[in-house]
Design an enzyme around this catalytic site. Structure first.
Site, PDB file in Angstrom:
ATOM      1  N   GLY A  73       6.486   4.895   8.569  1.00  0.00           N
ATOM      2  CA  GLY A  73       5.658   5.934   8.607  1.00  0.00           C
ATOM      3  C   GLY A  73       5.798   6.726   9.941  1.00  0.00           C
ATOM      4  O   GLY A  73       6.872   6.349  10.744  1.00  0.00           O
ATOM      5  N   SER A  74       4.702   7.463  10.375  1.00  0.00           N
ATOM      6  CA  SER A  74       4.809   8.173  11.464  1.00  0.00           C
ATOM      7  C   SER A  74       4.679   7.370  12.852  1.00  0.00           C
ATOM      8  O   SER A  74       4.266   6.152  12.693  1.00  0.00           O
ATOM      9  CB  SER A  74       3.892   8.984  11.606  1.00  0.00           C
ATOM     10  OG  SER A  74       2.438   8.529  11.553  1.00  0.00           O
ATOM     11  N   THR A  75       5.376   7.570  13.769  1.00  0.00           N
ATOM     12  CA  THR A  75       5.289   6.798  15.200  1.00  0.00           C
ATOM     13  C   THR A  75       3.809   6.790  15.686  1.00  0.00           C
ATOM     14  O   THR A  75       3.361   5.804  16.041  1.00  0.00           O
ATOM     15  CB  THR A  75       6.139   7.693  16.271  1.00  0.00           C
ATOM     16  OG1 THR A  75       7.690   7.602  15.750  1.00  0.00           O
ATOM     17  CG2 THR A  75       5.936   7.006  17.697  1.00  0.00           C
ATOM     18  N   GLU A  76       3.025   7.946  15.364  1.00  0.00           N
ATOM     19  CA  GLU A  76       1.665   7.988  15.784  1.00  0.00           C
ATOM     20  C   GLU A  76       0.776   6.676  15.032  1.00  0.00           C
ATOM     21  O   GLU A  76       0.083   5.942  15.726  1.00  0.00           O
ATOM     22  CB  GLU A  76       0.962   9.115  15.200  1.00  0.00           C
ATOM     23  CG  GLU A  76      -0.242   9.699  15.646  1.00  0.00           C
ATOM     24  CD  GLU A  76      -0.602  10.824  14.755  1.00  0.00           C
ATOM     25  OE1 GLU A  76       0.102  11.502  14.056  1.00  0.00           O
ATOM     26  OE2 GLU A  76      -2.295  11.057  14.575  1.00  0.00           O
ATOM     27  N   GLU A 109       9.325  16.075  15.542  1.00  0.00           N
ATOM     28  CA  GLU A 109       9.786  15.620  14.215  1.00  0.00           C
ATOM     29  C   GLU A 109       9.095  16.802  13.237  1.00  0.00           C
ATOM     30  O   GLU A 109       7.959  16.814  13.205  1.00  0.00           O
ATOM     31  CB  GLU A 109       9.541  14.544  13.794  1.00  0.00           C
ATOM     32  CG  GLU A 109      10.071  14.011  12.393  1.00  0.00           C
ATOM     33  CD  GLU A 109       9.917  12.246  12.022  1.00  0.00           C
ATOM     34  OE1 GLU A 109       8.763  11.924  12.341  1.00  0.00           O
ATOM     35  OE2 GLU A 109      10.534  11.916  11.266  1.00  0.00           O
ATOM     36  N   GLY A 147       2.304   4.077  13.509  1.00  0.00           N
ATOM     37  CA  GLY A 147       2.980   3.074  14.144  1.00  0.00           C
ATOM     38  C   GLY A 147       2.392   2.438  15.291  1.00  0.00           C
ATOM     39  O   GLY A 147       1.990   1.214  15.624  1.00  0.00           O
ATOM     40  N   CYS A 176      13.006  10.349   7.444  1.00  0.00           N
ATOM     41  CA  CYS A 176      12.958  10.092   8.970  1.00  0.00           C
ATOM     42  C   CYS A 176      14.243  10.270   9.804  1.00  0.00           C
ATOM     43  O   CYS A 176      13.890  10.555  10.877  1.00  0.00           O
ATOM     44  CB  CYS A 176      12.437   8.639   9.044  1.00  0.00           C
ATOM     45  SG  CYS A 176      13.237   7.937   8.049  1.00  0.00           S
ATOM     46  N   GLU A 212       9.202   1.073  11.141  1.00  0.00           N
ATOM     47  CA  GLU A 212      10.380   2.112  10.849  1.00  0.00           C
ATOM     48  C   GLU A 212       9.616   3.450  11.058  1.00  0.00           C
ATOM     49  O   GLU A 212       8.948   3.838  10.355  1.00  0.00           O
ATOM     50  CB  GLU A 212      11.069   2.008   9.618  1.00  0.00           C
ATOM     51  CG  GLU A 212      12.385   2.781   9.536  1.00  0.00           C
ATOM     52  CD  GLU A 212      12.524   3.875   9.027  1.00  0.00           C
ATOM     53  OE1 GLU A 212      12.261   4.978   9.857  1.00  0.00           O
ATOM     54  OE2 GLU A 212      12.537   4.045   7.514  1.00  0.00           O
ATOM     55  N   LYS A 240       0.892  -1.148  -0.040  1.00  0.00           N
ATOM     56  CA  LYS A 240      -0.024   0.079   0.013  1.00  0.00           C
ATOM     57  C   LYS A 240       0.981   1.270  -0.070  1.00  0.00           C
ATOM     58  O   LYS A 240       1.466   1.481   0.948  1.00  0.00           O
ATOM     59  CB  LYS A 240      -0.859   0.176   1.303  1.00  0.00           C
ATOM     60  CG  LYS A 240      -2.432   0.790   1.276  1.00  0.00           C
ATOM     61  CD  LYS A 240      -2.334   2.212   0.912  1.00  0.00           C
ATOM     62  CE  LYS A 240      -1.885   2.765   2.259  1.00  0.00           C
ATOM     63  NZ  LYS A 240      -1.735   4.320   1.893  1.00  0.00           N
TER      64      LYS A 240
HETATM   65  P1  ADP Z   1       3.615  10.308   7.128  1.00  0.00           P
HETATM   66  O1  ADP Z   1       3.801  11.286   8.340  1.00  0.00           O
HETATM   67  O2  ADP Z   1       5.107   9.978   6.526  1.00  0.00           O
HETATM   68  O3  ADP Z   1       2.653  10.909   6.293  1.00  0.00           O
HETATM   69  P2  ADP Z   1       1.931   8.275   8.095  1.00  0.00           P
HETATM   70  O4  ADP Z   1       2.221   7.474   9.120  1.00  0.00           O
HETATM   71  O5  ADP Z   1       0.724   9.234   8.178  1.00  0.00           O
HETATM   72  O6  ADP Z   1       3.341   8.685   7.661  1.00  0.00           O
HETATM   73  O7  ADP Z   1       1.640   7.424   6.638  1.00  0.00           O
HETATM   74  C1  ADP Z   1       2.516   6.460   6.168  1.00  0.00           C
HETATM   75  C2  ADP Z   1       1.619   5.412   5.544  1.00  0.00           C
HETATM   76  O8  ADP Z   1       0.799   4.938   6.513  1.00  0.00           O
HETATM   77  C3  ADP Z   1       0.625   5.767   4.310  1.00  0.00           C
HETATM   78  O9  ADP Z   1       0.911   5.143   3.456  1.00  0.00           O
HETATM   79  C4  ADP Z   1      -0.603   6.114   5.102  1.00  0.00           C
HETATM   80  O10 ADP Z   1      -1.728   5.864   4.154  1.00  0.00           O
HETATM   81  C5  ADP Z   1      -0.639   4.870   5.818  1.00  0.00           C
HETATM   82  N1  ADP Z   1      -1.473   5.082   6.877  1.00  0.00           N
HETATM   83  C6  ADP Z   1      -2.091   6.222   7.598  1.00  0.00           C
HETATM   84  N2  ADP Z   1      -3.026   5.465   8.701  1.00  0.00           N
HETATM   85  C7  ADP Z   1      -2.993   4.456   8.721  1.00  0.00           C
HETATM   86  C8  ADP Z   1      -3.554   3.218   9.511  1.00  0.00           C
HETATM   87  N3  ADP Z   1      -4.377   3.677  10.411  1.00  0.00           N
HETATM   88  N4  ADP Z   1      -3.462   2.116   9.363  1.00  0.00           N
HETATM   89  C9  ADP Z   1      -2.694   1.743   8.365  1.00  0.00           C
HETATM   90  N5  ADP Z   1      -1.884   2.524   7.480  1.00  0.00           N
HETATM   91  C10 ADP Z   1      -2.107   3.920   7.541  1.00  0.00           C
END
Ligand code: ADP
Length: 810
Positions: free
Chosen positions: A245-248, A398, A250, A301, A267, A193
């Site tokens: 992606g984001s820690t949030e 960040e 994650g 990151c 990561e 995805k």
């Molecule tokens: P960034 O801060 O780098 O945008 P995100 O963590 O928001 O990072 O997004 C990274 C990836 O995770 C994207 O592909 C996003 O669509 C996906 N994503 C966002 N929310 C969720 C979720 N609740 N579950 C799974 N994937 C998600």
């Protein structure tokens, strides 16, 4: 007439745009409406939904993307499942040929990939052309090699199965390759995805998969926003989730997958320190800062977003940096002479603007170059904050933009303290001309990657990943392969089909069912003497300790006969034990030889009291022969872990760029270990010994049903030179204590061998500080079998790899 020098001074760059025509053609051929890639075919989304993706440099729409819904994700997971057996069975060499073909195709189409990436993401074409795409191809080449070598180099390892991979928008194709290449090499199939803002190169990659004839279903690409990501995460047919992606997010994923049995690697974010000592070569440092924070608009990151400069050179460095910032060029990403392109999206731009405003409100001094950015599109100038307090928002959060903060320090000790003053631990760089200083600081930095006199360099041969809230798992290098395999015996044990995860066993026993002694003792009719004559205490900081609760729990042996009591440890006891374990942290800095000696000594002392321990175990199980065997096995196992203590070597990766990369296995820190009921002594020894062998300190919760073998064990520890606090033992209700350990923010990892419910709880609660977990979902294992009760799996669970990039050679 002007002198050549004057012309040279004033000479303006003319525009040097890369043509977008090939990329435009590729989009037009698809009517700028993209489909999903499932089972090797292009499919309309069954959801019927689409959304728009735009070029951040000018705000214009590029294409419509499909928003994959539940049925689409179902189809993709189904296709991956169907392709799994064949992909696995074709063997490493055949897979290597496919990966090699993918790498070749990436190279052949590199210009199209680079232009499409820059259009979609906003990054300068210089970077997508010279860094992203070549590195993506390098990952496929490198992992073609690992596919070839898998059978020989990872004997007994089998693929995890169907892998769900979710990636961010900052390095779209590169993150795809970091995820897909190792997964395919190890025989897994994939549902990817991409990020909703940058899906185009993933779709182009899908075209390449078709071109090379990759078997249908091995790679599936489902586009969509976070909702699609969540569908992939929650799908029961997925065996592993790999997320960047984001820690949030994650944290959301950690909680969503808790108890599902899905393997997980994360990561996440970072706030990486960039440490500059007085003796550093400041001109290199300035170029280093450019690479650290202005590469990819700072949307990295592991960006070196906190410059820590030693006081004596701070002013000079700031002056040099400002001069260099003045010469940076922000503009059209497709212009080959542009250093900084567009911020990826209006949302991201707004976030950067808000954080910068907050920094100013907090009193920091903002410096930006005198020139202004293009008005149209998402642009933000390179920015430097000075007069920053370490606890301010801009020093802690960040920003994910071209904004760096600078703070100062006096001594190396202060530098380390400031560097580690963050909840993250992704990367760090150290700048000094002194090899002694650099190599003294590197092990003290809490980070998965440490760059010495360089920054933001990556290679497929080196693992990349975080400590602490930057996540866990590695991508790249030999260490990255472990994310995509599992031990073969797990598969045999569960009797599942090829690569099938199946559902975790349902627990038969629920925990916390033992009531405090005062409530239940009356119900037990004692079978006669001996009377209960002693209550084993807890063992904290090398001393016996009474439980804070003042409660004890009865221990019953074969036939329900009362054998004694143990303390019922509570939250406060765990807290004390964790504190004691932290105080004993210098255990990690003992030589490995010393740790080995101590473990041999433990084995020796256990052997000396072998009969006593065998009697104790027999009281519990009523089986004397089995008890004697368990003691023998425990002694042998202690020898195994003593043997390993000085042999779990790291690696030296051969990375390019005049570097070698030292992959060091470092202990996690303080580990909570919740031991299984089966094999009360052997289970305890099999888990605690490897953890301490590699330098962790431990809070162990012994078998709930029969804790006495473990509580007797502290007498062995006492007589074996194990420093106080290295092993702490807290008896009590296992589920309760496991939950306390899992939610404790100063615990770095929890191993839990108990029920399925308990496993779920541990994984869920670990999301607080994103600690590492290792649980068995109530499946149980045969602790006496070498394959299951020892081996590198234990060592890997007890360590994390730090990759230190060291200048080397020409
Ligand atoms: P960034 O801060 O780098 O945008 P995100 O963590 O928001 O990072 O997004 C990274 C990836 O995770 C994207 O592909 C996003 O669509 C996906 N994503 C966002 N929310 C969720 C979720 N609740 N579950 C799974 N994937 C998600």
């Amino acid at each position: 007439m002007s002198s050549i020098a004057e012309i040279f001074e004033t000479m303006e760059y003319g525009p040097a745009p890369e043509s977008a025509s090939l990329a435009d053609r590729w989009l037009d051929e698809r009517d700028r409406t993209m489909k999903l890639f499932v089972a090797g075919e292009w499919r309309e989304p069954r959801s019927g939904e689409h959304f728009e993706t735009t070029n951040p440099a000018n705000g214009k729409p590029l294409a419509r993307l499909a928003q994959a819904g539940p049925r689409d994700v179902e189809d993709a997971v189904g296709a991956a499942r169907a392709a799994l057996a064949g992909w696995r069975a074709m063997g490493g060499h055949a897979r290597a040929r496919y990966l090699y073909a993918l790498a070749r195709q990436l190279q052949k189409h590199s210009r199209l990939f680079a232009v499409l990436e820059s259009l979609d993401n906003g990054k300068p074409i210089r970077e997508s052309r010279d860094i992203d795409i070549p590195l993506a191809a390098r990952h496929f080449y490198h992992h073609a090699g690992w596919a070839q070598l898998m059978e020989a180099e990872l004997p007994g390892a089998v693929p995890v199965g169907v892998v769900g991979q979710i990636i961010p928008w900052n390095f779209p194709l590169l993150m795809l390759s970091w995820k897909i290449a190792p997964a395919l090499a190890m025989g897994n199939t994939v549902v990817l995805k991409p990020a909703e803002f940058t899906s185009l190169t993933a779709l182009l990659f899908a075209d390449v998969c078709r071109e090379v004839g990759l078997p249908p279903g091995v790679v599936n690409v489902v586009t969509g926003d976070g909702r699609t990501g969540a569908l992939v995460v929650e799908h029961p047919g997925v065996d592993k989730i790999a997320f960047t992606g984001s820690t949030e997010v994650g944290r959301i994923i950690r909680i969503a997958t808790a108890g599902s049995g899905k393997k997980l690697s994360l990561e996440l974010g970072g706030k990486s320190p960039f440490v500059v000592f007085e003796d550093a070569d400041l001109d290199s440092v300035v170029e280093g800062v450019v690479d650290a924070i202005w590469f990819n608009q700072g949307q990295v990151c592991c960006a070196g977003s906190r410059i820590l400069a030693q006081e004596g050179i701070a002013d000079r460095l700031v002056a040099k940096l400002r001069a260099r910032m003045e010469t940076l060029r922000v503009g059209d990403p497709l212009d080959k002479a542009v250093d900084i392109g567009a911020i990826n999206s209006p949302q991201q731009l707004q976030k950067i603007q808000e954080l910068v405003r907050q920094g100013q409100d907090e009193g920091a001094t903002l410096w930006q170059p005198s020139w202004s950015c293009p008005q149209e599109g998402c642009f933000f100038p390179p920015s430097l904050f000075t007069d920053v307090s370490p606890s301010s928002v801009v020093a802690q959060e960040e920003i994910f933009g071209p904004v760096v903060v600078l703070m100062t320090f006096r001594t190396p000790g202060e530098a380390v303290e400031l560097a580690n003053n963050t909840r993250y631990g992704l990367a760090a760089s150290v700048w000094t001309e002194s090899v002694n200083l650099a190599l003294d600081i590197a092990p003290k930095l809490v980070a998965g990657t440490v760059w010495i006199n360089c920054t933001n360099v990556f290679d497929a041969a080196s693992g990349f990943g975080g400590y602490r809230e930057s996540g866990f798992g590695r991508e790249g290098g030999r260490e990255g392969l472990w994310e995509y395999v599992k031990p073969g015996w797990q598969e045999k044990k569960r009797g599942q089909g090829t690569g099938d995860r199946g559902q975790p066993a349902t627990a038969t026993a629920t925990e916390n069912d033992a009531a405090p002694e005062s409530e239940s003792a009356a119900a037990v009719v004692p079978a006669g003497p001996p009377p209960i004559d002693r209550t084993a205490k807890l063992y904290v900081g090398g001393k016996q300790a009474r439980p804070d609760s003042g409660y004890s729990l009865p221990v019953r042996g074969a036939g329900g006969r009362p054998l004694g009591e143990v303390g019922r440890g509570n939250r406060k006891d765990v807290r004390n034990a964790v504190e004691a374990a932290h105080k004993a942290a210098k255990w990690a800095r003992q030589t490995a030889h010393n740790r080995a000696q101590v473990l041999f000594y433990v084995a020796e002392n256990l052997a000396a009291r072998g009969e006593e321990f065998a009697r104790r175990l027999a009281q519990g199980s009523g089986d004397e022969a089995a008890a004697a065997r368990e003691v023998d096995d425990a002694i042998r196992r202690l020898y195994t872990w003593a043997a390993w203590a000085d042999k779990y070597d790291g690696l030296v990766h051969q990375t390019p760029f005049r570097n070698v990369t030292l992959a060091m296995n470092e202990p996690l820190g303080v580990l909570g270990i919740v031991c299984p009921d089966e094999a009360p002594l052997l289970g305890f020894v099999s888990l605690v010994a490897p953890a301490v062998a590699v330098g962790n300190t431990v809070v162990a919760v012994p078998s709930e049903r029969f804790p006495l073998a473990a509580t007797d064990f502290y007498q062995v520890l006492d007589t074996s030179d194990v420093p106080g606090g290295v092993v702490n033992i807290v008896t009590g209700l296992r589920g309760e204590l496991a939950a306390t350990l899992a939610s404790h923010d100063d615990v770095d990892g929890v191993w839990y061998f108990g029920t399925a419910e308990g496993s779920t709880e541990v994984e869920r609660l670990s999301a607080g500080n994103m600690k590492r977990t290792w649980v068995d979902y109530g499946r149980g294992r045969d602790w006496s079998a070498a394959e299951q009760g020892e081996g590198r799996e234990f060592l890997r669970q007890a360590t994390q790899v730090k990759n230190i990039w060291v200048p080397y050679g020409e």
